[in-house]
Design a protein around this motif. Structure first.
Motif, mmCIF file in Angstrom:
data_model
loop_
_atom_site.group_PDB
_atom_site.id
_atom_site.type_symbol
_atom_site.label_atom_id
_atom_site.label_comp_id
_atom_site.label_asym_id
_atom_site.label_seq_id
_atom_site.Cartn_x
_atom_site.Cartn_y
_atom_site.Cartn_z
ATOM 1 N N ASP A 16 0.835 -1.202 0.000
ATOM 2 C CA ASP A 16 0.000 0.000 0.000
ATOM 3 C C ASP A 16 0.871 1.254 0.000
ATOM 4 O O ASP A 16 2.019 1.217 0.427
ATOM 5 C CB ASP A 16 -0.864 -0.033 1.273
ATOM 6 C CG ASP A 16 -2.116 0.817 1.154
ATOM 7 O OD1 ASP A 16 -2.302 1.477 0.121
ATOM 8 O OD2 ASP A 16 -2.906 0.808 2.117
ATOM 9 N N ASP A 17 0.307 2.355 -0.474
ATOM 10 C CA ASP A 17 1.000 3.655 -0.473
ATOM 11 C C ASP A 17 2.368 3.529 -1.131
ATOM 12 O O ASP A 17 3.343 4.157 -0.701
ATOM 13 C CB ASP A 17 1.176 4.178 0.965
ATOM 14 C CG ASP A 17 -0.152 4.358 1.668
ATOM 15 O OD1 ASP A 17 -1.157 4.574 0.971
ATOM 16 O OD2 ASP A 17 -0.190 4.269 2.907
ATOM 17 N N GLU A 54 -4.437 4.584 -6.384
ATOM 18 C CA GLU A 54 -5.432 5.003 -5.383
ATOM 19 C C GLU A 54 -5.694 6.499 -5.497
ATOM 20 O O GLU A 54 -4.860 7.269 -5.951
ATOM 21 C CB GLU A 54 -4.975 4.633 -3.958
ATOM 22 C CG GLU A 54 -3.828 5.449 -3.418
ATOM 23 C CD GLU A 54 -3.551 5.208 -1.923
ATOM 24 O OE1 GLU A 54 -3.953 4.183 -1.373
ATOM 25 O OE2 GLU A 54 -2.910 6.087 -1.335
HETATM 26 CA CA CA Z 1 -3.256 3.411 0.261
#
Ligand code: CA
Ligand code: C2E
Ligand code: CA
Ligand code: CA
Length: 275
Positions: free
Chosen positions: A178-179, A234
Motif C-alpha cells: 500500500d502507499d 489510489e
Molecule cells: Ca493506500
C-alpha cells in the motif's frame, strides 16, 4: 530573551499536554468502542480502468464514538498502534470483512476480492498467519477472495516479513504493498518479495495531470508490470487521471471518481449492479 524562552517552553508544554490528553481520551474511548459496536467498515470498489467494471473492494474502518463523535482512522489508528489495541481491532476488521464477503457470495452476488489494511504491528505479531488462517476457517471464505494491504515499512524487518508473506501465500491469500512509492523499499528487495500487488500512493496520482511530473507514475507502473504484479492507483478523482493511467497500462484504480467508500447496504446495491 530569557522570558521569551520561557514563554516558548510554556507554549510547547501546553501543546504537548493537549496532545497527550487527546491521546489518552482516544485510547480510553477506543477501549469501549468494540463492545459498544461503535466501529464499522465501509467499502470502496476497485475498478478495472479499461472496462470500468468492479474488480474488488477495499474495507476501511470507521469509528462513530458516542463520546467523541466521528474520529478519522488517520487519527485513531496510529494511537491504536502505539497502545497495541490495533491487534484486537485488526482482528475484528479482518473477521468482519471476511464474514461480510462470504455473506455476499452466499447471497449470489458477484464474487469480489476484499482488501483489508493491516498495520505493521499487526503483521509482525508472532501469531499473524495463524490468526488469518483461523478467520478464513471460521468464516468459510475462500482465501483467494482476501487480500492484505501492508505498507513498505515492513521492509525494515525484511527477513521476518518475507517469512510472513510466504506463510500468507501458502494460505492462498493475496498481498499488496500500500502507499507504494512513499517508503524506502529498494527495487531490489521488491523483486524478492512474494507479493501480488502494488498500490500507487495518491500523492503520485495527484501529479498525473501535470505533464512535468507524471513520469514518476509511469516508472512505477512499468516497474510493477515488469515484476508481473497487479498495479492499482489510489485516489483517482477525475476522468483525466483515469485516462492517463489507463494509457500507461495501469490496470486498476480506486477513487472518488468511481465511488467513495460506502456503508455495507449501499455497497451491496453496487454489487447488484455488477451482476
Ligand atoms: Ca493506500
Ligand atoms: P489508505 O489505506 O491509503 O486508504 C485510502 C484513503 O483514501 C482512505 O481514507 C479513503 O477513504 C481515501 N480515499 C479513497 N479515494 C479517495 C479519493 O479519490 N480522494 C481522496 N482525497 N481520498 C480518497 P480513510 O478511510 O480515511 O483511511 C485513512 C487511512 O487509515 C488508510 O489509508 C489506512 O492507512 C488507515 N486505515 C483505514 N482503515 C484501516 C484498517 O481497517 N486497518 C488499518 N490498519 N488501517 C486502516
Ligand atoms: Ca489501503
Ligand atoms: Ca494512501
Amino acid at each position: 530573551a530569557k522570558d521569551r524562552g520561557k514563554n516558548n517552553f510554556q507554549y510547547y508544554n501546553a501543546k504537548l499536554n493537549k496532545y497527550i490528553t487527546r491521546k489518552i481520551i482516544i485510547e480510553n474511548a477506543l477501549r469501549k468502542a468494540m463492545e459498544n459496536e461503535e466501529l464499522y467498515l465501509v467499502y470502496q470498489p476497485k475498478i478495472d480502468l479499461h472496462t470500468r467494471e468492479m474488480r474488488g473492494m477495499e474495507a476501511l474502518l470507521r469509528w462513530e464514538s458516542s463520546e467523541l463523535g466521528t474520529i478519522s482512522p488517520a487519527e485513531f489508528i496510529p494511537i491504536a498502534e502505539e497502545t497495541g489495541q490495533i491487534i484486537a481491532i485488526g482482528k475484528w476488521v479482518l473477521k468482519t470483512a471476511c464474514k461480510r464477503n462470504k455473506e455476499w457470495q452466499q447471497k449470489g452476488l458477484p464474487f469480489q476480492c476484499v482488501s483489508v489494511n493491516v498495520s505493521v504491528r499487526q503483521f509482525q505479531h508472532s501469531d499473524f498467519v495463524n490468526t488469518v488462517e483461523g478467520i478464513l476457517h471460521e468464516t468459510g471464505l475462500n482465501p483467494r477472495f482476501l487480500e492484505l494491504e501492508i505498507t513498505e515499512s515492513i521492509m525494515q524487518n525484511i527477513n521476518e516479513s518475507t517469512t510472513v508473506l510466504k506463510g500468507l501465500r501458502e494460505l492462498g491469500v493475496k498481498t499488496s504493498i500500500d502507499d507504494f512509492g512513499t517508503g524506502y523499499s529498494s527495487l531490489h528487495i521488491l523483486r524478492e518479495l512474494p507479493i501480488d500487488t502494488i498500490k500507487i500512493d495518491k500523492s503520485f496520482i495527484d501529479d498525473v495531470a501535470d505533464s512535468a511530473k507524471r513520469s514518476m507514475v509511469r516508472t512505477i507502473i512499468d516497474l510493477g508490470l515488469n515484476l508481473n504484479l497487479s498495479v492499482v492507483a489510489e485516489g483517482i478523482e477525475n476522468e483525466q487521471q483515469a485516462k492517463i493511467l489507463s494509457r500507461y497500462k495501469c490496470r486498476f484504480g480506486q477513487g472518488y471518481l468511481f465511488s467513495r467508500p460506502v456503508k455495507e447496504d449501499e455497497f451491496e446495491k453496487l454489487l447488484h449492479t455488477q451482476s
